[in-house]
Every structure is written in structure tokens, then in C-alpha cells.
Design a protein around this motif. Structure first.
Motif, mmCIF file in Angstrom:
data_model
loop_
_atom_site.group_PDB
_atom_site.id
_atom_site.type_symbol
_atom_site.label_atom_id
_atom_site.label_comp_id
_atom_site.label_asym_id
_atom_site.label_seq_id
_atom_site.Cartn_x
_atom_site.Cartn_y
_atom_site.Cartn_z
ATOM 1 N N UNK A 182 0.860 -1.203 -0.019
ATOM 2 C CA UNK A 182 -0.012 0.014 -0.049
ATOM 3 C C UNK A 182 0.791 1.303 -0.038
ATOM 4 N N UNK A 183 2.157 1.275 -0.375
ATOM 5 C CA UNK A 183 2.844 2.361 -0.315
ATOM 6 C C UNK A 183 2.414 3.431 -1.421
ATOM 7 N N UNK A 184 2.431 4.505 -1.039
ATOM 8 C CA UNK A 184 1.843 5.718 -2.045
ATOM 9 C C UNK A 184 2.859 6.632 -2.404
ATOM 10 N N UNK A 185 3.742 6.811 -1.631
ATOM 11 C CA UNK A 185 4.819 7.852 -1.554
ATOM 12 C C UNK A 185 6.379 7.566 -2.133
ATOM 13 N N UNK A 186 6.970 8.471 -2.813
ATOM 14 C CA UNK A 186 8.329 8.114 -2.895
ATOM 15 C C UNK A 186 9.053 7.955 -1.499
ATOM 16 N N UNK A 187 8.863 8.713 -0.704
ATOM 17 C CA UNK A 187 9.452 8.759 0.707
ATOM 18 C C UNK A 187 8.632 9.597 1.631
ATOM 19 N N UNK A 188 8.728 9.188 2.880
ATOM 20 C CA UNK A 188 7.932 9.741 3.848
ATOM 21 C C UNK A 188 8.733 11.224 4.031
ATOM 22 N N UNK A 189 10.096 11.286 3.749
ATOM 23 C CA UNK A 189 10.795 12.624 3.972
ATOM 24 C C UNK A 189 10.446 13.436 3.087
ATOM 25 N N UNK A 190 10.273 13.105 1.573
ATOM 26 C CA UNK A 190 10.117 14.099 0.313
ATOM 27 C C UNK A 190 8.581 14.346 0.273
ATOM 28 N N UNK A 191 7.738 13.418 0.243
ATOM 29 C CA UNK A 191 6.142 13.639 -0.113
ATOM 30 C C UNK A 191 5.451 13.107 0.761
ATOM 31 N N UNK A 192 5.708 12.124 1.717
ATOM 32 C CA UNK A 192 4.736 11.601 2.450
ATOM 33 C C UNK A 192 4.430 12.668 3.843
ATOM 34 N N UNK A 193 5.481 13.398 4.324
ATOM 35 C CA UNK A 193 5.004 14.330 5.454
ATOM 36 C C UNK A 193 4.394 15.600 4.712
ATOM 37 N N UNK A 194 4.814 15.964 3.464
ATOM 38 C CA UNK A 194 4.020 17.097 3.028
ATOM 39 C C UNK A 194 2.608 16.796 2.582
ATOM 40 N N UNK A 195 2.327 15.519 2.395
ATOM 41 C CA UNK A 195 0.834 15.307 2.231
ATOM 42 C C UNK A 195 0.162 15.108 3.429
ATOM 43 N N UNK A 196 0.748 14.635 4.560
ATOM 44 C CA UNK A 196 0.047 14.343 5.792
ATOM 45 C C UNK A 196 -0.360 15.692 6.115
ATOM 46 N N UNK A 197 0.586 16.668 6.236
ATOM 47 C CA UNK A 197 0.371 17.948 6.658
ATOM 48 C C UNK A 197 -0.599 18.603 5.859
ATOM 49 N N UNK A 198 -0.566 18.398 4.657
ATOM 50 C CA UNK A 198 -1.916 18.911 3.666
ATOM 51 C C UNK A 198 -3.236 18.490 4.237
ATOM 52 N N UNK A 199 -3.328 17.147 4.278
ATOM 53 C CA UNK A 199 -4.443 16.334 4.400
ATOM 54 C C UNK A 199 -4.876 16.897 5.905
ATOM 55 N N UNK A 200 -4.068 17.139 6.977
ATOM 56 C CA UNK A 200 -4.377 17.444 8.023
ATOM 57 C C UNK A 200 -4.964 18.955 8.196
ATOM 58 N N UNK A 201 -4.309 19.853 7.381
ATOM 59 C CA UNK A 201 -4.635 21.173 7.241
ATOM 60 C C UNK A 201 -6.039 21.280 6.520
ATOM 61 N N UNK A 202 -6.220 20.350 5.491
ATOM 62 C CA UNK A 202 -7.653 20.360 4.898
ATOM 63 C C UNK A 202 -8.796 19.987 5.986
ATOM 64 N N UNK A 203 -8.434 18.816 6.485
ATOM 65 C CA UNK A 203 -9.488 18.452 7.638
ATOM 66 C C UNK A 203 -9.561 19.652 8.699
ATOM 67 N N UNK A 204 -8.532 20.399 9.008
ATOM 68 C CA UNK A 204 -8.591 21.454 10.156
ATOM 69 C C UNK A 204 -9.617 22.333 9.303
ATOM 70 N N UNK A 205 -9.369 22.730 8.220
ATOM 71 C CA UNK A 205 -10.290 23.799 7.763
ATOM 72 C C UNK A 205 -11.416 23.387 7.428
ATOM 73 N N UNK A 206 -11.830 22.178 6.908
ATOM 74 C CA UNK A 206 -13.061 21.720 6.739
ATOM 75 C C UNK A 206 -13.910 21.613 8.233
ATOM 76 N N UNK A 207 -13.172 21.255 9.202
ATOM 77 C CA UNK A 207 -13.683 21.263 10.557
ATOM 78 C C UNK A 207 -14.053 22.583 11.124
ATOM 79 N N UNK A 208 -13.193 23.499 10.836
ATOM 80 C CA UNK A 208 -13.552 25.021 11.548
ATOM 81 C C UNK A 208 -14.679 25.455 10.637
#
Ligand SMILES: [Zn+2]
Length: 212
Positions: A182-208
Motif C-alpha cells: 500500500x505504499x503511496x509515496x516516494x518517501x516519507x521525507x520527500x512527499x509523505x509528510x508534505x501530504x500528511x500535513x496538507x491533509x491535516x490542514x484540509x481536515x482542520x479547515x473543513x472542521x472549522x
């Protein structure tokens, strides 16, 4: 945790190794960095470093031979051809990732290289038995095709195609060796964290928004 060492192991001598297969990391020698696409195989010296880092060239003797080609016009010609081949391999991999087969033209090119640059076979004594071993002999820069095209043939025939994948957010390709597949990203360091942060911010934004 352990991110720093993980990050270090993803880059070897200035090249990205996140694909689990050197032949896929050949595609990753043209990543898109912050300031756009970047050609990491910029000259014969860089090619030499990549061949050694990827272990396409691994014995001390072979490394010395490859280093002796630093100023070779033939090596420059090989590099140009390799970069063109890399882009056709990229097209083939993009097709595989869509569940298709590579083009006939690409197969013809691979077959022609396999004929011209085969692995040699020899018999050796090992632990009281004879074994048949294949090897590459680097006599001229074009012989570098042997490990490249051998790895290409393996990729096209021996590698589980559903696990050959492109990162969801960048141009990097990899072979997924994770247990779940189920690997989705080239690397956690390069894209994984970036996407996780983006998803978190989207959720936060939707939540607020929903609170308002
Ligand atoms: Zn990525």
C-alpha cells in the motif's frame, strides 16, 4: 524517529535511491526539485557516480575501468544514449503502471540491446561443486548497456507489475516492497509528510468551517 538516517540512506552520492530497484531509480535521476526538473546525470563523472552508487558497477576492478573513461568521448556518447533510453523506459513504466504493456518499438530496442550486450556465462568451482555464473565484462563504455538492459528485462518480466508505482505527488517511481502493498509515496521525507500535513490542514479547515 530515525528520520535523519533514513533521509541519508535515500540519497547516495547525490542520487535518490527510494525505488528498491536500481533500474527504477534510473528514472529517478531526473527528479523535479524545488526549482523544476533537474538532470542529475549531468556528465560522465555523474554517470560514473550513479553506476557505482546503484551498484550497477560493483567490483573494484570494474569501478577502476569505469573511472578510466572519465574523459572518453565514447562514454559521453553512451550517456546521451542512456538518457534517451531512460525517457523511453519512463514511457514504458508509465504504461505498466496503467496496467498496459510497453510499446513494440520499446521491446524491439530492448531486444536489440540484449542481443548486442549479453551477460557472459562461465563455470566456476564453488564449495566443491561447479556452478554456472553470469558476469559482465566492461571493455568499452557501451558495455555498460549489459547491466542496464539486463535490469530492464528483469523489470519487464520478473517484477510484479502492480507493485511498480509512481509517487502520488511527484515524478518518482518505485517498486513497492511493503507487506501490504500500500505504499503511496516516494518517501516519507520527500512527499509523505508534505501530504500528511496538507491533509491535516484540509481536515482542520473543513472542521472549522462546519463549526461556523
Ligand atoms: Zn514523491
Amino acid at each position: 524517529m530515525g528520520t535523519a538516517s533514513q533521509e541519508l540512506s535515500e540519497w547516495i552520492d547525490g542520487f535518490l535511491f527510494v525505488a528498491n530497484l536500481p533500474i527504477l531509480d534510473l528514472l529517478n535521476t531526473k527528479p523535479v526539485l524545488a526549482d523544476g526538473p533537474s538532470e542529475l546525470l549531468s556528465d560522465v563523472r555523474a554517470l560514473e557516480r550513479w553506476l557505482i552508487a546503484s551498484e550497477m558497477v560493483s567490483s573494484t576492478k570494474d569501478k577502476a575501468v569505469v573511472r578510466s573513461w572519465r574523459n572518453s568521448v565514447e562514454a559521453e556518447g553512451f550517456l546521451k544514449h542512456l538518457i534517451a533510453f531512460r525517457e523511453r523506459l519512463r514511457d514504458a513504466v508509465l504504461l505498466i503502471e496503467r496496467g498496459m504493456l510497453p510499446s513494440d518499438a520499446f521491446l524491439s530496442e530492448v531486444n536489440s540491446l540484449l542481443l548486442q550486450y549479453p551477460r557472459h556465462t562461465s563455470l566456476r568451482k564453488r564449495d566443491g561443486k561447479l556452478t554456472r555464473e553470469t558476469f559482465v565484462e566492461f571493455r568499452k563504455p557501451a558495455d555498460l548497456w549489459t547491466p542496464i538492459v539486463d535490469a530492464t528485462a528483469d523489470l519487464l518480466t520478473e517484477t510484479e507489475s502492480s507493485r511498480i508505482r509512481k509517487c502520488e505527488s511527484c515524478v518518482i517511481h518505485f517498486f513497492d516492497t511493503s507487506k501490504k502493498g500500500s505504499r503511496r509515496w516516494c518517501s516519507m521525507n520527500i512527499c509523505g509528510n508534505k501530504l500528511k500535513v496538507a491533509a491535516y490542514q484540509r481536515r482542520k479547515h473543513a472542521g472549522s468551517k462546519s463549526v461556523e
